[in-house]
Design a protein around this motif. Structure first.
Motif, short mmCIF file in Angstrom:
data_model
loop_
_atom_site.label_atom_id
_atom_site.label_comp_id
_atom_site.label_asym_id
_atom_site.label_seq_id
_atom_site.Cartn_x
_atom_site.Cartn_y
_atom_site.Cartn_z
N GLU A 91 -53.00 -22.15 7.08
CA GLU A 91 -53.74 -23.34 7.52
C GLU A 91 -54.40 -22.99 8.84
OE1 GLU A 91 -53.82 -28.10 7.79
OE2 GLU A 91 -52.10 -27.13 6.86
N ASN A 92 -55.70 -22.72 8.78
CA ASN A 92 -56.41 -22.22 9.95
C ASN A 92 -56.38 -23.18 11.13
OD1 ASN A 92 -57.07 -19.84 8.68
ND2 ASN A 92 -59.21 -20.36 8.32
N ASP A 93 -56.41 -24.48 10.85
CA ASP A 93 -56.47 -25.43 11.97
C ASP A 93 -55.23 -25.33 12.86
OD1 ASP A 93 -54.89 -26.56 9.96
OD2 ASP A 93 -55.55 -28.61 10.35
N VAL A 94 -54.10 -24.97 12.29
CA VAL A 94 -52.89 -24.83 13.09
C VAL A 94 -53.02 -23.64 14.05
CG1 VAL A 94 -50.40 -24.44 13.03
CG2 VAL A 94 -51.46 -25.91 11.32
N MET A 95 -53.52 -22.50 13.53
CA MET A 95 -53.68 -21.33 14.39
C MET A 95 -54.77 -21.55 15.44
SD MET A 95 -53.08 -18.00 11.99
CE MET A 95 -54.20 -18.48 10.68
#
Length: 600
Positions: free
Chosen positions: A399-403
């Motif tokens: 989940e890119n938004d978390v990174m």
């Protein structure tokens, strides 16, 4: 000489040197901008961090010039310009020390500390911003040393003698970084002499800067270098695994990473290790799947994240996302001299040997992620966890938004306060930090001129509503949060939701007025609204004071617009902030104000 109006000197100096002392009764939220209480360590001890109240003044496009008859400071070093400016407002250069600074085109930034008897004051800090030959802002938490009760300058307790007790209390070990001697202002206005040591527990990912009273041996305050989030190759503008994997060829930006992503000083690696990022699990990195730096393991979320192919894919996606974050933020000003994260700085300034360490499927937790931001010259550490809400489990790195959120902690903690990692520690500023992380993720996920609502963490949390209370939206029926909401919020993520939604509104109006650019990652000179937004986002971080309030963070955006665009967006920005209660007359009582400046 800096030219000011006659009324400026006494007003600024009086507020600047006013020692903050608690008084009662005050509502609990009155301490958001100056305090933060944490329960930490194996003994669950309660420690309160304190920042004296800031004075922060912006000057717009008409800031005072740095010049005088027969004596010009134009072209002088950032240090000399800052110390000279302080002298003009009555602050003796012998009572301050230059900490750090950098130049970004015509903009220059200086970060300073107050000193007492030659000893720096940890939370008595200031920052001066210049644009060309003009002072554009000045912030400080300096205190009046003449009236404060100050501890003797000679320690009577050594830090080594109490280190075992401090390590035990904080549940970690001294990590070998040089201990320093610094004064620290206390909430009652007194000034303690402290030993400052770093205590770290790599297993539990706790990392503290401990302030130990040099006369009593007691722990009096902490800096927590770890920023936590409650919510992870996908292209950077896609949000989750469900949006679809793609094979990208040569995605690095050679303007930001001139030797590519795999440079390690003496050649290139063939693993997820490079100048900007080291992505690993335990002691293992992902090897190229075929010669020529091809990393093509394909993640399958029908299998457990620990499956060997999935693990390789997870490390690869983490390596990719963090490198893109390095490259795009470099374009927007987060460079070597501005305290970014790199193994080698190629002689461009700043401190080296501090690339981001990206721990994938970290064993120290589940259902979360965090980022530790120590000072410039020490590696930032991001820990991504497995989420066990579903079966099979899900990997936060999918989940890119978390990174993106986590890496934004590194950016904001470095750019605010001059690379110390200390300047987002109060409850209010910590909330701003969480808000910037969500706002950055939302910016990455906007792919057209039609601003869409944004939800954080929907994939790992297995819920279309995500991890936050409301989606980020311009629609008050969808997201009703306003500045006044802070009166009932006392946790950083909740506070962060208010700021992130304000920035969502700022973004939307700028894009409505100026349009959208698909070149947002590589063309910071574009005139479109999404690029203007990110220019202001990044510039404001270097302008704002240490541990800013919402009002000060807003003012830094207004000043950034004056610096970059001659105030062309001033009314647009004020209208957006005011639409969510952070209007012209808003103050630190967290009462909604919808006022905009005259003429707007």
């Amino acid at each position: 000489m800096v030219a000011f109006t006659k009324s400026f000197f006494p007003l600024l100096l009086a507020t600047l040197l006013a020692t903050y002392v608690e008084a009662a009764p005050w509502p609990s939220y009155a301490k958001h901008s100056t305090h933060r209480r944490r329960t930490i360590g194996r003994r669950a001890i309660s420690v309160e961090s304190f920042q004296p109240k800031n004075t922060f003044k912006t000057f717009g496009a008409d800031g005072p010039s740095i010049s005088s008859a027969g004596n010009t400071l134009i072209g002088s070093s950032v240090k000399d310009s800052a110390l000279s400016f302080l002298g003009t407002i009555g602050i003796d250069s012998t009572n301050v020390v230059y900490k750090s600074g950098f130049t970004d085109g015509s903009a220059r930034y200086a970060y300073i500390r107050q000193t007492i008897d030659g000893i720096p004051l940890a939370n008595g800090v200031g920052n001066v911003a210049f644009n060309g030959d003009k002072v554009v802002s000045f912030g400080s938490s300096f205190v009046d040393a003449k009236s404060a009760k100050i501890a003797p300058a000679e320690p009577t307790v050594t830090w080594t003698s109490v280190l075992p007790e401090i390590e035990d209390a904080l549940g970690g070990k001294f990590n070998g970084q040089n201990a320093t001697l610094e004064y620290l202002v206390q909430p009652d206005g007194s000034v303690a002499l402290t030993h400052v040591v770093q205590i770290q527990n790599e297993e539990t990912n706790e990392w503290f800067e401990a302030f130990v009273d040099a006369h009593t041996g007691k722990l009096v305050s902490v800096t927590d270098f770890v920023s936590h989030a409650s919510y992870t190759v996908l292209p950077i503008t896609k949000q989750t695994f469900e949006d679809g994997l793609e094979t990208l060829v040569d995605p690095e930006d050679l303007s930001a990473s001139p030797f590519g992503w795999h440079s390690i000083g003496k050649g290139n690696s063939t693993t997820t290790s490079g100048n900007n990022v080291l992505s690993f699990k335990g002691q293992q990195v992902t090897q190229e799947s075929s010669a020529g730096l091809n990393f093509n393991a394909e993640y399958k979320d029908t299998l457990d994240p620990t499956n060997a192919v999935n693990l390789n894919a997870a490390r690869t996606n983490a390596f990719y996302v963090m490198n893109v974050m390095h490259d795009f933020s470099y374009r927007y000003g987060f460079t070597e001299s501005a305290f970014n994260f790199q193994l080698s700085n190629f002689g461009k300034g700043g401190k080296e040997q501090d690339r981001v360490l990206m721990s994938v499927q970290d064993a120290s937790g589940t259902n979360n992620a965090n980022f530790a931001t120590p000072p410039d010259g020490q590696s930032g550490i991001c820990r991504m966890f497995i989420w066990d809400i579903t079966s099979p489990n899900r990997d936060g790195t999918m989940e890119n938004d978390v990174m993106i959120h986590e890496m934004t902690h590194g950016i904001t903690n470095r750019l605010t306060g001059g690379g110390t990692g200390r300047c987002l520690q109060t409850l209010e500023s910590g909330g701003l930090g969480e808000g910037w992380g969500d706002a950055m993720a939302a910016w990455m996920n906007q792919n057209s001129a039609q601003t869409k609502d944004f939800v954080m963490g929907s994939y790992v949390f297995n819920n279309p509503k995500g991890l936050r209370k409301f989606p980020y939206s311009v629609n008050k029926a969808t997201n009703p949060l306003t500045y006044g909401s802070l009166q009932r919020l006392n946790e950083v993520h909740g506070i962060g939701e208010v700021w992130a939604n304000m920035l969502h509104n700022v973004y939307a109006v700028l894009v409505d007025e100026r349009g959208f650019s698909e070149e947002k990652l590589t063309n910071p000179d574009g005139k479109e609204g999404n690029i203007v937004y990110m220019r202001l986002f990044m510039r404001s971080l270097s302008i704002q004071p240490c541990n800013p309030s919402f009002v000060e963070a807003r003012d830094a955006w207004i000043q950034a617009d004056a610096d970059l665009y001659n105030g062309a967006n001033r009314c647009t920005l004020f209208q957006a902030f005011a639409s969510r209660g952070l209007g012209l007359n808003a103050d630190n009582t967290f009462v909604d104000d919808f006022t905009v400046p005259a003429g707007c």
